[in-house]
Design an enzyme around this catalytic site. Structure first.
Site, PDB file in Angstrom:
ATOM      1  N   ARG A 136     130.276  34.077  30.484  1.00 43.08           N
ATOM      2  CA  ARG A 136     131.060  33.805  31.691  1.00 43.08           C
ATOM      3  C   ARG A 136     132.468  34.351  31.492  1.00 43.08           C
ATOM      4  NH1 ARG A 136     130.867  29.054  28.770  1.00 43.08           N
ATOM      5  NH2 ARG A 136     132.881  28.040  28.349  1.00 43.08           N
ATOM      6  N   GLY A 155     130.537  30.435  18.158  1.00 44.35           N
ATOM      7  CA  GLY A 155     129.963  29.358  17.368  1.00 44.35           C
ATOM      8  C   GLY A 155     129.463  28.243  18.267  1.00 44.35           C
ATOM      9  N   TYR A 206     125.303  23.124   8.858  1.00 48.81           N
ATOM     10  CA  TYR A 206     126.464  23.770   9.475  1.00 48.81           C
ATOM     11  C   TYR A 206     127.274  24.538   8.429  1.00 48.81           C
ATOM     12  CZ  TYR A 206     130.767  24.244  12.237  1.00 48.81           C
ATOM     13  OH  TYR A 206     131.869  24.744  12.888  1.00 48.81           O
ATOM     14  N   LYS A 225     127.585  28.748   8.037  1.00 49.21           N
ATOM     15  CA  LYS A 225     128.900  29.390   8.084  1.00 49.21           C
ATOM     16  C   LYS A 225     129.088  30.296   6.870  1.00 49.21           C
ATOM     17  CE  LYS A 225     130.692  27.652  11.867  1.00 49.21           C
ATOM     18  NZ  LYS A 225     130.998  28.522  13.037  1.00 49.21           N
ATOM     19  N   LEU A 273     139.225  21.073  14.372  1.00 49.64           N
ATOM     20  CA  LEU A 273     139.970  21.727  15.442  1.00 49.64           C
ATOM     21  C   LEU A 273     140.377  20.715  16.507  1.00 49.64           C
ATOM     22  CD1 LEU A 273     137.847  24.967  15.934  1.00 49.64           C
ATOM     23  CD2 LEU A 273     140.170  24.827  15.012  1.00 49.64           C
ATOM     24  N   ARG A 320     131.054  17.317  22.368  1.00 46.58           N
ATOM     25  CA  ARG A 320     131.277  16.957  20.969  1.00 46.58           C
ATOM     26  C   ARG A 320     132.039  15.628  20.914  1.00 46.58           C
ATOM     27  NH1 ARG A 320     132.736  22.513  17.650  1.00 46.58           N
ATOM     28  NH2 ARG A 320     131.369  23.913  18.788  1.00 46.58           N
TER      29      ARG A 320
END
Length: 233
Positions: A35, A75, A126, A130, A153, A160
């Site tokens: 998008r 990600g 995870y 990575k 972050l 989340r």
């Protein structure tokens, strides 16, 4: 010399900030995403791609070459992806496919958003994926590979909830927590700032480079990003 950049993951938490900064740093910014990014200006060229399995088809027309720097902020999470396999496909396969396509087109500089806990021996999927992504892209032999490993972050994460709870808790104690701590959370905007700063340094060097530089990898840890982007009072 006209400089270009190409980015995937430009609609994500870090990517949305980075895309804006890159559009001001480079003459042309190529954005490939499902998008449109929130911020669009005249230097951006947006290519909509609903299925990243078809990424190679887009590369036939985007005009990527040795004057292009590549960035990935792509990600997801297992919950968002729906399964271990789907998560690995996004975080590893799509990133590595993008990197390979860039390298095949002559791209020399690659900037990868990873994670502080990337570890091939981790018991957590995870963290392992990575690390596997980092390793796979290292093996492609970019002249400059810069890997960014942020901690938690700070920013709005869709889907989340656990991270949102962690962020709210951190905001209450942040005045008491030193940024020197390795696990100190970092805002998505500051990560983007650090990535843009490193890109600018390499961008400036291109004005003076007269020969191919040897393959190198630089890892920018969370503590370094916090130091690079600290506001001086």
């Amino acid at each position: 010399m006209q400089r270009k950049a190409i980015i995937i993951g430009a609609t994500g938490l870090v990517g949305q900030y980075l895309a804006k900064q890159l559009s001001e740093l480079y003459d042309t910014l190529i954005v490939i995403a499902r998008r449109p990014p929130r911020y669009i200006n005249a230097s951006m060229r947006f290519y909509q791609l609903n299925d990243f399995d078809n990424l190679a088809e887009v590369f036939t027309s985007v005009g990527v070459n040795h004057t292009t720097d590549a960035f990935s902020c792509l990600g997801t999470t297992k919950k968002q992806a729906g399964s271990d396999e789907a998560f690995r496909k996004v975080d590893h396969d799509y990133n590595v496919s993008f990197a390979k396509l860039c390298r095949d087109k002559g791209v020399e500089n690659f900037f990868l958003l990873s994670s502080m806990n990337a570890d091939l021996d981790s018991r957590f999927l995870y963290n392992r994926v990575k690390a596997e992504t980092e390793q796979s892209i290292k093996e492609l032999g970019f002249a400059q590979l810069v890997i960014f490993r942020p901690s938690l972050l700070l920013g709005r994460h869709k889907g989340r909830p656990l991270e949102s709870i962690s962020q709210k808790a951190f905001q209450l104690i942040s005045p008491l927590v030193s940024e020197a701590l390795p696990m100190h959370p970092i805002s998505a905007k500051r990560v983007a700032n650090a990535m843009a700063m490193c890109a600018h340094n390499i961008y400036e060097r291109h004005k003076y480079l007269t020969k191919q530089v040897s393959a190198t990898t630089t890892i920018i840890e969370n503590k370094q990003m916090l130091a690079m982007t600290r506001v001086k009072r």
